[in-house]
Design an enzyme around this catalytic site. Structure first.
Site, short mmCIF file in Angstrom:
data_model
loop_
_atom_site.label_atom_id
_atom_site.label_comp_id
_atom_site.label_asym_id
_atom_site.label_seq_id
_atom_site.Cartn_x
_atom_site.Cartn_y
_atom_site.Cartn_z
N VAL A 18 0.83 -1.21 0.00
CA VAL A 18 0.00 0.00 0.00
C VAL A 18 0.87 1.27 0.00
O VAL A 18 0.70 2.17 -0.82
CB VAL A 18 -0.93 -0.01 1.24
CG1 VAL A 18 -1.66 1.31 1.40
CG2 VAL A 18 -1.94 -1.15 1.13
N VAL A 19 1.82 1.33 0.93
CA VAL A 19 2.65 2.54 1.05
C VAL A 19 3.75 2.54 0.00
O VAL A 19 3.98 3.56 -0.69
CB VAL A 19 3.26 2.64 2.48
CG1 VAL A 19 4.14 3.89 2.59
CG2 VAL A 19 2.15 2.69 3.53
N GLY A 20 4.43 1.40 -0.16
CA GLY A 20 5.57 1.33 -1.09
C GLY A 20 5.18 1.73 -2.50
O GLY A 20 5.92 2.45 -3.20
N ARG A 50 8.53 -9.58 -2.52
CA ARG A 50 8.60 -11.02 -2.23
C ARG A 50 8.55 -11.81 -3.52
O ARG A 50 9.21 -12.83 -3.67
CB ARG A 50 7.43 -11.42 -1.35
CG ARG A 50 7.67 -11.20 0.12
CD ARG A 50 6.74 -12.11 0.91
NE ARG A 50 6.89 -11.88 2.34
CZ ARG A 50 5.95 -11.34 3.11
NH1 ARG A 50 4.80 -10.96 2.61
NH2 ARG A 50 6.16 -11.19 4.38
N LYS A 208 3.11 3.61 18.45
CA LYS A 208 3.21 5.04 18.15
C LYS A 208 3.32 5.87 19.43
O LYS A 208 4.08 6.83 19.49
CB LYS A 208 1.99 5.47 17.33
CG LYS A 208 1.98 4.88 15.93
CD LYS A 208 0.61 5.00 15.31
CE LYS A 208 0.59 4.51 13.87
NZ LYS A 208 -0.77 4.37 13.34
N GLY A 305 -3.26 5.23 5.09
CA GLY A 305 -3.52 5.24 3.64
C GLY A 305 -2.22 5.42 2.89
O GLY A 305 -1.28 6.07 3.37
#
Ligand SMILES: NC(=O)C1=CN([C@@H]2O[C@H](COP(=O)(O)OP(=O)(O)OC[C@H]3O[C@@H](n4cnc5c(N)ncnc54)[C@H](O)[C@@H]3O)[C@@H](O)[C@H]2O)C=CC1
Ligand SMILES: N[C@@H](CC=O)C(=O)O
Ligand code: NA
Length: 433
Positions: A18-20, A50, A208, A305
């Site tokens: 999602v982030v990458g 992967r 966090k 997100g």
């Protein structure tokens, strides 16, 4: 723009989820602007995945994909880790640092578990370690606490730092979704962790909170130091009752420094509707910071997100790149204060307790007596008598306490549960804000 003779900086990306995917997109789409801001072109030299054969976003050039993460990090100037998990992320980051690369990570789980190892290695190698995306997604909060407030004395950090749980509670309150349906949506929208248990059981928020507390109080705080409670026991009934009594249920992270030490906790809480945190909707996050000289500060924005989180990653990449080009280095770990970490039951909070009691005179006095025996005073009481036609002879009692130590409140609830007219304690929620 940097001149043609400037050597490009080699950027390696670990993870293309999602982030990458969004990090790669921004690096490729905004190449010219990023080069101008960083002082050198940022060349994405490879993306560790992967399985390189998997079909991906059309903006990701296939030739950049590699399954050999170890080789990829060895020749890089900057390594971005967005694969998540403890291993192999930790080993790859340490390898990158040992090889002289600056590192940028969104991996709060790893930082809260073993941040000092990474800090120490980065310090020894003289390279940057940045992690803005690890706390509250796109919101600039790590840098303000780590750098902008370095001249002040932070007393308290309080906020919503997990987008998934905020989305789930919001959907339960106003979207009419069940807990399970809302979690599924949060996964589909790319908010949730690979295993959403990390979100709903409060592990992600606790990580966090540990990171923020370490930075705010210049004290090493790990995930294990955080008193943690997730939202899995919050029922649709709790959410409905909250609205009825002028509150909203939120998963809060609270880190505060008292005269005795540092207390860090994550738990669901009732927040009054007029409090700004009550109106943080969807996957948005909001964090309040209270500092001696600055006074109260508020940070708000998208806490989860792909694209919002990628924004925070890219900000760190530009900072690290500027140091490569111009010299200089970002901040190191600062834990000189080494304050005592307080046990969970030392925290001061208020409880709202909902119970089913026998509907007869004198019950309220008995309950009030049990509270008084523990030195806990009642703020408000609300009794809902039996519904018409209800033959059970019971009533719902909702009472809110004044502030008291968690230990006293918990002991009080245990004592109330033992009272003969108390049939059931339906819910116990803290009240904050
Ligand atoms: N999704 C979000 O909103 C946010 C996520 N983060 C953090 O960013 C990191 C990534 O999160 P997402 O992109 O959401 O997760 P994701 O699960 O969508 O992506 C991770 C990717 O890394 C790959 N990966 C895992 N191990 C690998 C390995 N050994 N070699 C190669 N590839 C490997 C996975 O196959 C997957 O494609 C996590 O640390 C997460 O906590 C931080 C802020 C927000
Ligand atoms: N799963 C996390 C992602 C961002 O940190 C969240 O929901 O907040
Ligand atoms: Na952030």
């Amino acid at each position: 723009m940097p001149g043609p003779s400037v050597t490009p900086l080699r950027v390696a990306l670990l993870g293309c989820g999602v982030v990458g995917t969004q990090v790669a997109r921004l690096l490729l789409e905004h190449g010219e602007d990023l080069a101008a801001r960083a002082g050198a072109p940022l060349e994405l030299v490879g993306i560790a995945v992967r399985n390189a054969a998997v079909q991906r976003d059309s903006a990701i050039p296939r030739e950049l994909l590699t399954e050999d993460a170890e080789t990829l990090v060895s020749g890089a100037d900057i390594v971005i880790e967005v694969m998540g998990g403890l291993e192999p992320a930790r080993t790859l980051l340490l390898r990158a640092i040992d090889g002289g690369a600056a590192v940028v990570t969104a991996n709060k789980a790893l930082l809260a578990e073993d941040g000092p190892t990474l800090y120490k290695a980065a310090d020894a190698a003289g390279v940057d370690i940045y992690f803005e995306a690890a706390v509250a997604g796109a919101i600039p909060i790590v840098r303000p606490v780590r750098e902008s407030l370095a001249g002040d004395h932070v007393r308290r950090v309080l906020g919503i730092v997990n987008g998934t749980t905020n989305y789930v509670l919001d959907q339960m309150a106003s979207g009419g979704l069940s807990f399970e349906e809302a979690v599924k949506q949060a996964q589909d929208l790319g908010y949730a962790e690979a295993d959403p248990t990390a979100d709903v059981e409060g592990f992600d928020a606790a990580a966090k909170a540990a990171i923020l507390a370490s930075l705010a109080f210049h004290t090493r705080v790990s995930a294990d130091d955080v008193a943690r409670e997730g939202i899995t026991h919050v029922t649709a009934d709790d959410v409905a009752w909250a609205e009825r009594t002028g509150h909203r249920v939120k998963l809060l992270a609270i880190a505060e420094q008292t005269e005795e030490g540092v207390s860090v906790r994550v738990h669901p809480a009732l927040v009054p509707l007029e409090h700004p945190l009550a109106n943080v909707r969807g996957a948005f996050n909001a964090v309040f910071v209270e500092a001696d000289a600055a006074g109260p500060l508020m940070f708000y924005g998208q806490g989860a997100g792909g694209r919002p989180t990628a924004s925070a990653v890219l900000g760190d990449v530009v900072s690290a790149a500027r140091h490569r080009v111009l010299g200089g280095k970002g901040p190191q770990e600062s834990v000189y204060a080494a304050l005592r970490i307080l046990p969970p039951d030392a925290a001061v909070t208020r409880y709202q307790v909902r119970m089913v009691v026998a509907d007869r005179p004198g019950v309220l006095a008995q309950v009030a007596g049990a509270l008084a025996d523990h030195g806990v005073s009642i703020d408000t009481v609300r009794q809902a008598g039996a519904e018409p036609g209800d033959e059970t002879g019971t009533a719902s009692l909702l009472l809110t306490t004044h502030a008291a130590r968690e230990a006293s409140l918990a002991a009080t609830v245990a004592a109330v549960r033992e009272l003969e007219p108390v049939h059931e304690i339906t819910s116990v929620l803290r009240v904050e804000g």
